[in-house]
Design an enzyme around this catalytic site. Structure first.
Site: not given
Ligand code: NAD
Length: 483
Positions: A177, A253, A287, A381
């Site tokens: 997804k 992650e 991130c 963040e």
């Molecule tokens: P997000 O958590 O809003 O969304 C990530 C994914 O999760 C999306 O595909 C979203 O549709 C899905 N999602 C949201 N709610 C859900 C639920 N209840 N059940 C299942 N799936 C769900 O994050 P974002 O805004 O897309 O990304 C930014 C974040 O990601 C930042 O916090 C960043 O630090 C983190 N990030 C971490 C890493 C790492 O390797 N640690 C890498 C890149 C980004």
């Protein structure tokens, strides 16, 4: 008739519409106009994708093909990705406003993910343990089954393949997804997988939102064997709870509030260059970004002057222009969030040295000083091009500052003193420490975070542990009685 490009789900080896034919639009943050139409999935589409992956795993050839055949197909997919690099890079750039040059870099890394994990699985050794009792024990790494991969929008293709590639290499089938803001490159990838001969149902892509939508349905499905997620820490908690009902193992992650520590003996230009990369690359939407910058007091003013000059020299503009270094933020919603922090700098008692809100959805490279240590700018963040810079006086002080966060993804150290580097690196509560550099990866190394930044590690053997069920087989060699 719409002139938007269309990207469907890919389920069971076929590109399909949603069951209810719903669609949504992907908006280009540079033009602020829709450029593509995407199939908008629901729980039913998610369940259809899991069913396809389940059948492909239980009855299809993929888990039984052997490492070499899977390796060959994964290299073919990497070749196809490199041949279509421009299409893939433009898709990510249009979806999220990342400069095209950086998107090309992401495509190369994404192709490398397939090559590396295909080779790693083929070459991996398993332990054999000779026992004093006349037996030996050995380990088989059996594929776990159906893997759900949930991805964020900041490195769409690169992070999706970081999950898909090891899962496939170890014989699993996958439902991906992508983030709703960056859907298109995932469909292109799945089309390429079909073209190069992946069996149906091995790599499925289903588009949609998280809560009450595709994401939630995938994480609650009892037919799923592993969930690998990258995204916000809050979402990670929700996914953990959903997965707990079925005891599905999760790898998370998540977010970061990472620091760059610059000691007075650092090679200054190198420290400035990497610090700029670590907070302003991808407009700070990383991130791993070094959003807290601690500089030892004797060089604070000199460092800040050079750092600000470099920040102001960054070329902002159309992400598709190869000369652009810095694009808009990925969506209106995200722009409003980052703007909220920029607008409140003076209110909390801090000072903006350079930056601020630009045209469209741009926040310019923004440098803050004198920020109270308990301000949201220091603690939360922001996920944008906003860095807080603080002086420090002692090593103990900066270690305490660095570790004073709920997160723990990575840190950067800049020093020419070997002892300082090793000593400080050992004391930082993070998953990765980069010394005199940033973002350099060896895919065999553990990748992940501590605290609210991560649960588990991926990379090399760490990915193998997560995406397989290691099985111990104990075998009698000599017919001796056991003791
Ligand atoms: P997000 O958590 O809003 O969304 C990530 C994914 O999760 C999306 O595909 C979203 O549709 C899905 N999602 C949201 N709610 C859900 C639920 N209840 N059940 C299942 N799936 C769900 O994050 P974002 O805004 O897309 O990304 C930014 C974040 O990601 C930042 O916090 C960043 O630090 C983190 N990030 C971490 C890493 C790492 O390797 N640690 C890498 C890149 C980004």
């Amino acid at each position: 008739m719409s002139d938007l490009e269309y990207f469907g789900h890919v389920i069971g080896g076929v590109e399909v519409d949603s069951i209810d034919l719903a669609r949504f639009e992907s908006v280009n943050p540079w033009t602020q106009k829709a450029w593509a139409e995407i199939a908008l999935g629901s729980g039913d589409d998610a369940r259809a994708a899991v069913a396809a992956a389940r059948t492909a795993f239980d009855d299809g050839p993929w888990p039984r093909l052997g490492y070499a055949v899977r390796q060959g197909l994964m290299h073919k997919l990497a070749d196809a990705m490199e041949a279509q690099a421009d299409e893939l890079a433009r898709a990510d750039s249009r979806d999220m406003g990342k400069p095209l040059v950086q998107c090309h870099h992401d495509v190369s890394r994404a192709a490398m993910n397939f090559r590396f994990f295909a080779d790693h699985a083929k070459m991996a050794m398993a332990e054999t343990l000779p026992m004093d009792t006349g037996h030996h024990a050995y380990t088989r790494y059996e594929p776990a089954g159906v893997v759900v991969a949930i991805a964020p929008w900041n490195f769409p293709l690169m992070l999706e393949t970081w999950k898909i590639a090891p899962a496939l290499a170890w014989g699993n089938t996958v439902v991906l997804k992508p983030a709703e803001d960056t859907p298109s490159s995932a469909t292109i990838l799945a089309r390429l997988a079909i073209e190069v001969g992946f069996p149906p149902g091995v790599l499925n892509v289903v588009h949609g939102y998280g809560p009450d939508s595709v994401g939630e349905a995938l994480t609650r499905d009892p037919r799923v064997d592993r969930i690998t997620f990258t995204g916000e820490s809050g979402t990670g908690k929700v996914i953990s709870r959903a997965a707990a009902d079925n005891l599905t193992p999760v790898s998370l992650e998540m977010g970061g509030k990472n620091c760059n520590i610059v000691f007075a003996d650092a090679a200054l230009d190198n420290a400035v260059d990497w610090s700029i990369q670590s907070i302003f690359r991808n407009a700070g939407q990383i991130c791993l970004s070094g959003s807290r910058l601690y500089v030892e007091r004797p060089i604070f003013d000199t460092f800040l002057e050079r750092f600000v000059a470099k920040a102001e020299a960054m070329r902002l503009g159309d992400p598709l222009d190869p000369a652009t270094e810095f694009g808009p933020l990925a969506s209106r919603e995200h722009f409003e969030k980052v703007k909220g922090y920029v607008d409140t700098v003076a209110e909390v008692g801090g000072r903006m040295v350079t930056g601020g809100v630009g045209d469209g959805w741009f926040v310019k490279p923004t440098v803050l000083v004198d920020m109270p240590l308990d301000s949201p700018h220091v603690c939360e963040e922001i996920f944008g091009p906003v860095v807080v810079v603080h002086p420090f006086d002692t090593e103990a002080e900066v270690i305490a500052l660095a570790n004073d966060t709920a997160y723990g993804l990575d840190a950067q150290l800049f020093t020419e003193n070997l002892h300082t580097a090793h000593r400080v690196a050992a004391k930082l509560a993070v998953g990765t420490v980069w010394v005199n550099c940033f973002f350099i990866r060896d895919l065999r190394a553990p990748f992940g975070g501590v605290g609210h930044s991560g649960v588990g590690r991926e990379g090399g053997n760490f990915s193998r542990e997560f995406f397989t069920e290691p099985k111990a087989i104990v075998m009698q060699i000599d017919a001796q009685p056991t003791t």
